[in-house]
Design an enzyme around this catalytic site. Structure first.
Site, PDB file in Angstrom:
ATOM      1  N   GLY A 173       0.826  -1.174  -0.017  1.00  0.00           N
ATOM      2  CA  GLY A 173      -0.146   0.029  -0.151  1.00  0.00           C
ATOM      3  C   GLY A 173       0.861   1.206  -0.134  1.00  0.00           C
ATOM      4  O   GLY A 173       2.096   1.186   0.209  1.00  0.00           O
ATOM      5  N   LEU A 196       1.090   3.726   1.994  1.00  0.00           N
ATOM      6  CA  LEU A 196       1.917   4.027   3.415  1.00  0.00           C
ATOM      7  C   LEU A 196       2.852   2.768   3.876  1.00  0.00           C
ATOM      8  O   LEU A 196       4.189   3.135   4.085  1.00  0.00           O
ATOM      9  CB  LEU A 196       0.810   4.181   4.496  1.00  0.00           C
ATOM     10  CG  LEU A 196       1.500   4.303   5.791  1.00  0.00           C
ATOM     11  CD1 LEU A 196       2.490   5.356   6.023  1.00  0.00           C
ATOM     12  CD2 LEU A 196       0.380   4.539   6.932  1.00  0.00           C
ATOM     13  N   ASP A 240      -1.784 -12.014   5.518  1.00  0.00           N
ATOM     14  CA  ASP A 240      -3.096 -11.474   5.516  1.00  0.00           C
ATOM     15  C   ASP A 240      -3.530 -11.244   6.731  1.00  0.00           C
ATOM     16  O   ASP A 240      -3.277 -11.835   7.852  1.00  0.00           O
ATOM     17  CB  ASP A 240      -4.223 -12.596   5.207  1.00  0.00           C
ATOM     18  CG  ASP A 240      -5.754 -12.127   4.980  1.00  0.00           C
ATOM     19  OD1 ASP A 240      -6.161 -11.286   5.791  1.00  0.00           O
ATOM     20  OD2 ASP A 240      -6.306 -12.272   3.949  1.00  0.00           O
ATOM     21  N   ALA A 272      -5.255  -2.322   5.541  1.00  0.00           N
ATOM     22  CA  ALA A 272      -6.632  -1.890   5.718  1.00  0.00           C
ATOM     23  C   ALA A 272      -7.702  -1.938   4.591  1.00  0.00           C
ATOM     24  O   ALA A 272      -6.791  -2.002   3.391  1.00  0.00           O
ATOM     25  CB  ALA A 272      -6.398  -0.497   6.266  1.00  0.00           C
ATOM     26  N   THR A 288      -9.424   0.299   2.493  1.00  0.00           N
ATOM     27  CA  THR A 288      -9.464   1.905   2.238  1.00  0.00           C
ATOM     28  C   THR A 288     -10.489   2.296   1.731  1.00  0.00           C
ATOM     29  O   THR A 288     -10.552   3.695   1.320  1.00  0.00           O
ATOM     30  CB  THR A 288      -7.743   2.373   2.328  1.00  0.00           C
ATOM     31  OG1 THR A 288      -7.515   1.822   1.012  1.00  0.00           O
ATOM     32  CG2 THR A 288      -7.117   2.103   3.314  1.00  0.00           C
ATOM     33  N   ASP A 313      -9.139  10.038  10.775  1.00  0.00           N
ATOM     34  CA  ASP A 313     -10.152  11.066  11.198  1.00  0.00           C
ATOM     35  C   ASP A 313     -11.459  10.645  11.088  1.00  0.00           C
ATOM     36  O   ASP A 313     -12.463  11.358  11.614  1.00  0.00           O
ATOM     37  CB  ASP A 313      -9.701  12.307  10.269  1.00  0.00           C
ATOM     38  CG  ASP A 313      -9.876  12.006   8.761  1.00  0.00           C
ATOM     39  OD1 ASP A 313      -9.512  10.857   8.473  1.00  0.00           O
ATOM     40  OD2 ASP A 313      -9.958  13.155   8.116  1.00  0.00           O
ATOM     41  N   TYR A 365     -16.550   2.589   6.886  1.00  0.00           N
ATOM     42  CA  TYR A 365     -15.179   2.465   6.951  1.00  0.00           C
ATOM     43  C   TYR A 365     -14.746   3.079   8.576  1.00  0.00           C
ATOM     44  O   TYR A 365     -13.756   2.429   9.343  1.00  0.00           O
ATOM     45  CB  TYR A 365     -14.754   3.277   6.034  1.00  0.00           C
ATOM     46  CG  TYR A 365     -13.013   3.722   6.027  1.00  0.00           C
ATOM     47  CD1 TYR A 365     -12.009   2.887   5.951  1.00  0.00           C
ATOM     48  CD2 TYR A 365     -12.789   4.974   6.468  1.00  0.00           C
ATOM     49  CE1 TYR A 365     -10.960   2.978   5.921  1.00  0.00           C
ATOM     50  CE2 TYR A 365     -11.443   5.315   6.587  1.00  0.00           C
ATOM     51  CZ  TYR A 365     -10.497   4.333   6.393  1.00  0.00           C
ATOM     52  OH  TYR A 365      -9.325   4.777   6.602  1.00  0.00           O
ATOM     53  N   LYS A 368     -13.019   1.061  11.642  1.00  0.00           N
ATOM     54  CA  LYS A 368     -11.742   1.476  12.144  1.00  0.00           C
ATOM     55  C   LYS A 368     -11.442   1.849  13.851  1.00  0.00           C
ATOM     56  O   LYS A 368     -10.671   1.422  14.304  1.00  0.00           O
ATOM     57  CB  LYS A 368     -10.873   2.824  11.602  1.00  0.00           C
ATOM     58  CG  LYS A 368     -10.948   2.571   9.937  1.00  0.00           C
ATOM     59  CD  LYS A 368      -9.776   1.913   9.515  1.00  0.00           C
ATOM     60  CE  LYS A 368      -8.422   2.270   9.898  1.00  0.00           C
ATOM     61  NZ  LYS A 368      -7.170   1.686   9.516  1.00  0.00           N
ATOM     62  N   TRP A 392      -6.327  12.023   5.042  1.00  0.00           N
ATOM     63  CA  TRP A 392      -6.086  12.434   3.817  1.00  0.00           C
ATOM     64  C   TRP A 392      -4.717  12.165   3.091  1.00  0.00           C
ATOM     65  O   TRP A 392      -3.784  13.023   2.593  1.00  0.00           O
ATOM     66  CB  TRP A 392      -6.272  14.088   3.518  1.00  0.00           C
ATOM     67  CG  TRP A 392      -7.760  14.536   3.772  1.00  0.00           C
ATOM     68  CD1 TRP A 392      -8.538  13.846   4.615  1.00  0.00           C
ATOM     69  CD2 TRP A 392      -8.255  16.079   3.334  1.00  0.00           C
ATOM     70  NE1 TRP A 392      -9.706  14.761   4.622  1.00  0.00           N
ATOM     71  CE2 TRP A 392      -9.566  15.888   3.960  1.00  0.00           C
ATOM     72  CE3 TRP A 392      -7.559  17.035   2.768  1.00  0.00           C
ATOM     73  CZ2 TRP A 392     -10.511  17.003   3.575  1.00  0.00           C
ATOM     74  CZ3 TRP A 392      -8.348  17.965   2.366  1.00  0.00           C
ATOM     75  CH2 TRP A 392      -9.899  18.168   2.982  1.00  0.00           C
TER      76      TRP A 392
END
Ligand SMILES: NC(=O)c1ccc[n+]([C@@H]2O[C@H](COP(=O)([O-])OP(=O)(O)OC[C@H]3O[C@@H](n4cnc5c(N)ncnc54)[C@H](OP(=O)(O)O)[C@@H]3O)[C@@H](O)[C@H]2O)c1
Length: 292
Positions: A19, A21, A45, A69, A71, A110, A133, A137, A156
């Site tokens: 991903g 990040l 996984d 995640a 996303t 957020d 979502y 989280k 973001w």
């Protein structure tokens, strides 16, 4: 293997390493001399708790960075159960199952807030997610914190290796399509390489519980889009539109600025400006002003 104070010599597993990040976290760890096992979904996984605990033990990891995640915020609305398993229950199980010698660093969002705030959200402010979502989280947060782990809420996110708002705007510009962007949602863009640095800094500082991290200053998506056009050295117009004019399955928070005071005090440094991240983003892709 023992680690010195900087973390050099330590080992860490990165989940969700394909991903936007996860890639940056693995790079950041290696830059600091920390041996990182970058595990994408095929290798690990996140829902397979036993396999990840065994992997971390075999590797001798002192930390597991969970960047895995679901996303796709709109997709989570239609598949809330799958979202809850990956984003909620799996990290909670993992936090409880990892031994005390291996800490979980988990990334949250957020979207756990309802977006009706008027000042930056602090870590202890009441949560009230308005999306599947966000609910998924939020589900993991307390369990990770209770197990001694670290939960970093961010917002973001854009990274050069990912599909995100910046890549979407750049693609539209490339196709010569008009830009209409919402101007009544306010938040903080966050550059993935800066976020990766923040996660590793927090782990090095021994931070636990919930910490907010995002870049500054706050902006609307419309303002961010104008900055993207500028960073590309282009002159295209960006038309502002209201959220109500662009309905989507998941209702985005109107205001989701995070207060980063706790991060700044734990790490003894300021958060970065996203504009610098934007320049670096296009430089890394060879699309900056200098290249056009
Ligand atoms: N993007 C944002 O704006 C944003 C904002 C706030 C917080 N966050 C949080 O930041 C973290 C990193 O997000 P990101 O932007 O890097 O998202 P991303 O680019 O979508 O990366 C998520 C990665 O997780 C993988 N994944 C999905 N299900 C998995 C599973 N069951 N097991 C293992 N890996 C799995 C995905 O693989 P596949 O591609 O194969 O599905 C993908 O490579 C997430 O916790 C996210 O909730 C992101």
């Amino acid at each position: 293997m023992t680690a010195d104070a900087s973390g050099a010599g330590a080992r860490a597993v990165v989940l969700g390493a394909a991903g936007q990040l996860g890639r940056e976290v693995a790079d950041e760890l290696r830059r600091r001399g920390i041996d990182a096992l970058a595990a994408d979904r095929r290798r690990a996984d996140v829902t397979d708790t036993e396999a990840i605990v065994a992997l971390a033990a075999r590797f001798g990891a002192a930390a597991v960075y969970n960047c895995a995640a679901r996303t796709d915020v709109d997709g989570c609305e239609s598949e809330p159960e799958a979202a809850m398993e990956v984003n909620g229950r799996a990290p909670a199980r993992l936090a409880a199952a990892l031994p005390r010698t291996c800490r979980l660093i988990h990334v949250s969002t957020d979207y756990v807030f309802d977006g009706r705030g008027r000042r930056p959200y602090r870590e202890g402010d009441p949560t009230a997610p308005g999306t599947a979502y966000g609910r998924s989280k939020l589900d993991a947060e307390q369990a990770v914190a209770d197990a001694g782990g670290l939960v970093v809420r961010t917002s973001w996110v854009f990274g050069p290796e990912g599909r995100n708002f910046v890549s979407a705007i750049a693609a539209r510009l490339g196709r010569g399509e008009p830009l209409r962007v919402v101007s009544d949602q306010i938040g903080c863009p966050t550059y993935a390489p800066y976020l990766a640095r923040a996660l590793v800094d927090l782990q090095a500082a021994g931070a636990a519980g919930i910490v907010h991290y995002c870049n500054v200053p706050a902006a609307s998506w419309h303002g961010f889009a104008i900055a993207i056009v500028g960073a590309l050295g282009l002159n295209a117009e960006v038309a502002p539109v209201a959220t109500a004019d662009l309905p989507r399955p998941a209702v985005r928070p109107a205001y989701s600025v995070l207060d980063v005071a706790r991060f700044e005090s734990l790490t003894n440094r300021r958060v970065e400006e996203w504009a610098a991240g934007l320049d670096d983003y296009f430089e890394r892709l060879g699309q900056g002003k200098a290249e056009t």
